[in-house]
Design a protein around this motif. Structure first.
Motif, PDB file in Angstrom:
ATOM      1  N   THR A 240       1.008  -1.257  -0.046  1.00 55.66           N
ATOM      2  CA  THR A 240      -0.032   0.094   0.108  1.00 55.66           C
ATOM      3  C   THR A 240       0.936   1.054  -0.048  1.00 55.66           C
ATOM      4  OG1 THR A 240      -1.695   1.269   1.189  1.00 55.66           O
ATOM      5  CG2 THR A 240      -0.234  -0.159   2.684  1.00 55.66           C
ATOM      6  N   SER A 241       0.167   2.224  -0.501  1.00 56.30           N
ATOM      7  CA  SER A 241       1.069   3.545  -0.717  1.00 56.30           C
ATOM      8  C   SER A 241       0.493   4.628   0.465  1.00 56.30           C
ATOM      9  CB  SER A 241       0.942   4.267  -1.842  1.00 56.30           C
ATOM     10  OG  SER A 241      -0.502   4.470  -2.065  1.00 56.30           O
ATOM     11  N   GLY A 242      -0.306   4.399   1.333  1.00 54.14           N
ATOM     12  CA  GLY A 242      -0.737   5.087   2.228  1.00 54.14           C
ATOM     13  C   GLY A 242      -1.814   4.490   3.195  1.00 54.14           C
ATOM     14  N   PRO A 243      -2.141   4.917   4.497  1.00 49.05           N
ATOM     15  CA  PRO A 243      -2.949   4.310   5.501  1.00 49.05           C
ATOM     16  C   PRO A 243      -4.540   4.288   4.812  1.00 49.05           C
ATOM     17  CG  PRO A 243      -2.408   6.468   5.988  1.00 49.05           C
ATOM     18  CD  PRO A 243      -1.604   6.450   4.953  1.00 49.05           C
ATOM     19  N   HIS A 244      -4.886   2.994   4.956  1.00 45.98           N
ATOM     20  CA  HIS A 244      -6.225   2.944   4.565  1.00 45.98           C
ATOM     21  C   HIS A 244      -6.860   1.529   4.739  1.00 45.98           C
ATOM     22  CE1 HIS A 244      -4.548   0.971   0.757  1.00 45.98           C
ATOM     23  NE2 HIS A 244      -5.517   0.471   0.825  1.00 45.98           N
ATOM     24  N   LEU A 245      -8.002   1.192   4.806  1.00 44.84           N
ATOM     25  CA  LEU A 245      -8.473  -0.107   4.928  1.00 44.84           C
ATOM     26  C   LEU A 245      -9.047  -0.455   3.783  1.00 44.84           C
ATOM     27  CD1 LEU A 245      -9.832  -2.439   6.806  1.00 44.84           C
ATOM     28  CD2 LEU A 245     -11.899  -1.271   6.705  1.00 44.84           C
ATOM     29  N   HIS A 246      -8.347  -1.836   3.230  1.00 52.57           N
ATOM     30  CA  HIS A 246      -9.020  -2.346   2.118  1.00 52.57           C
ATOM     31  C   HIS A 246     -10.109  -3.184   2.431  1.00 52.57           C
ATOM     32  CE1 HIS A 246      -9.320  -4.448  -2.031  1.00 52.57           C
ATOM     33  NE2 HIS A 246      -9.098  -5.428  -1.058  1.00 52.57           N
ATOM     34  N   PHE A 247     -11.184  -3.243   2.065  1.00 47.85           N
ATOM     35  CA  PHE A 247     -12.421  -3.931   2.654  1.00 47.85           C
ATOM     36  C   PHE A 247     -13.166  -4.809   1.265  1.00 47.85           C
ATOM     37  CE2 PHE A 247     -17.153  -4.347   3.458  1.00 47.85           C
ATOM     38  CZ  PHE A 247     -16.820  -5.128   4.576  1.00 47.85           C
ATOM     39  N   GLU A 248     -13.531  -6.062   1.403  1.00 46.17           N
ATOM     40  CA  GLU A 248     -13.798  -6.730   0.605  1.00 46.17           C
ATOM     41  C   GLU A 248     -15.019  -7.566   1.037  1.00 46.17           C
ATOM     42  OE1 GLU A 248     -11.115  -9.529  -1.621  1.00 46.17           O
ATOM     43  OE2 GLU A 248      -9.790  -7.997  -2.091  1.00 46.17           O
ATOM     44  N   VAL A 249     -16.225  -7.953   0.217  1.00 47.63           N
ATOM     45  CA  VAL A 249     -17.123  -8.845   0.635  1.00 47.63           C
ATOM     46  C   VAL A 249     -17.223  -9.837  -0.374  1.00 47.63           C
ATOM     47  CG1 VAL A 249     -19.732  -8.957   0.647  1.00 47.63           C
ATOM     48  CG2 VAL A 249     -18.742  -6.967   1.650  1.00 47.63           C
ATOM     49  N   ARG A 250     -16.932 -11.311  -0.248  1.00 51.41           N
ATOM     50  CA  ARG A 250     -16.766 -12.398  -0.861  1.00 51.41           C
ATOM     51  C   ARG A 250     -18.022 -13.252  -0.626  1.00 51.41           C
ATOM     52  NH1 ARG A 250     -10.631 -14.088  -2.157  1.00 51.41           N
ATOM     53  NH2 ARG A 250      -9.782 -11.941  -2.235  1.00 51.41           N
ATOM     54  N   VAL A 251     -18.498 -13.932  -2.075  1.00 47.92           N
ATOM     55  CA  VAL A 251     -19.537 -14.649  -2.023  1.00 47.92           C
ATOM     56  C   VAL A 251     -18.735 -16.173  -2.527  1.00 47.92           C
ATOM     57  CG1 VAL A 251     -21.660 -15.852  -2.750  1.00 47.92           C
ATOM     58  CG2 VAL A 251     -21.253 -13.327  -2.230  1.00 47.92           C
ATOM     59  N   TRP A 252     -18.649 -17.064  -1.567  1.00 53.62           N
ATOM     60  CA  TRP A 252     -17.623 -18.490  -1.780  1.00 53.62           C
ATOM     61  C   TRP A 252     -16.558 -17.813  -2.327  1.00 53.62           C
ATOM     62  CZ3 TRP A 252     -20.058 -21.480   1.156  1.00 53.62           C
ATOM     63  CH2 TRP A 252     -21.358 -21.698   1.208  1.00 53.62           C
TER      64      TRP A 252
END
Length: 292
Positions: A240-252
């Motif tokens: 990452t190039s800076g502070p952040h939250l990477h958030f994913e929602v996955r289905v199967w």
């Protein structure tokens, strides 16, 4: 030679009470007969107990006197028939059948109305239950970060390993609390060269939420968490190039657009899986080598 006939009141059941006189008739049907002749009138001096004969009564006459009827005007046909003043005896059988038919129709109409009302109430209750379920589901879904700026959207093209962005980036200062978006179980905590420190929540039904680039992990695998509970903190670990939250929602294990889950018309339900995600993302079962 036959003896004298019994009095009219004995043969025809003339029941008398205070203030009125009643002609009681028996028989399966009634027909026309000569009019009865009123022979005399006398004051009424009987009580209501005079009606205790148990016989059916036809023709109730409001009066302060007792009508004494001439025996000679009333033969003894079978069934018995009489006409007193303007009160005319009619066929009781026809009237009873008509009344029973009307009662049957009324009962059927009332039953149909009750069934219709019950069905309407059921449909209203069903709609209310669905609305309550939607409201409850929406209330249980929260944003993973309270204060943020979206710096990358789902499906954006760029220099990501899959060629497209597989989640949402919530830009926020390092240490900003990260919350569980929904109640669930911590499926895994891990460290990954690209995702950095990460948490995977199992939300049920094959749906998982991925929290990546964390500076802190506050839960352990197997824990159950509630919606809004703090589970970590924003960081810039991994690629990452800076502070952040990477958030994913996955289905199967296939990424879907997190905006549909978080803010869509059916909150708490992930959107459709785009075809481009298949074979381009890090599978869940390969993270074991990176576990803490």
């Amino acid at each position: 030679m036959p003896g004298p006939r019994a009095p009219f009141t004995a043969r025809h059941g003339l029941a008398v009470a205070a203030g009125c006189a009643a002609l009681a008739l028996t028989g399966s049907g009634l027909a026309a007969a000569p009019a009865a002749h009123v022979q005399a009138e006398a004051p009424v001096a009987a009580t209501a107990s005079a009606f205790g004969t148990g016989q059916p009564a036809l023709g109730l006459f409001q009066s302060s006197t007792l009508l004494v009827v001439d025996d000679g005007a009333l033969p003894d046909p079978s069934p018995q028939v009489a006409t007193v003043g303007a009160i005319r005896a009619r066929s009781a059988g026809v009237e009873i059948q008509s009344a029973l038919a009307a009662l049957k129709v009324a009962k059927a109409e009332r039953a149909a109305a009750v069934r219709a009302a019950a069905e309407r109430a059921r449909l209203v209750a069903e709609r209310k239950n669905r609305a309550a379920a939607r409201a409850a589901r929406a209330a249980l879904v929260v944003s993973p970060v309270a204060w943020y700026q979206l710096s990358a959207g789902f499906g954006d093209r760029g220099g990501w390993s899959s060629g497209r962005h597989t989640g949402l980036d919530f830009r926020a200062p390092i240490g900003t609390p990260v919350m569980a978006v929904h109640q669930g179980r911590v499926a895994r905590t891990a460290w990954h060269p690209a995702y950095g420190r990460m948490i995977i929540l199992d939300l049920g039904g094959g749906v998982t939420a991925w929290y990546c680039h964390l500076s802190q992990v506050s839960v352990s695998a197997g824990e159950r968490v509630s919606a809004g509970e703090r589970i970590g903190a924003v960081g810039m670990s991994g690629n990452t190039s800076g502070p952040h939250l990477h958030f994913e929602v996955r289905v199967w294990d296939q990424p879907t657009d997190p905006t549909a889950y978080l803010w869509g018309s059916s909150r708490g339900r992930p959107g459709a899986v785009p075809g481009w995600t298949y074979g381009t993302v890090q599978p869940f079962d390969t993270l074991g080598q990176y576990s803490f």
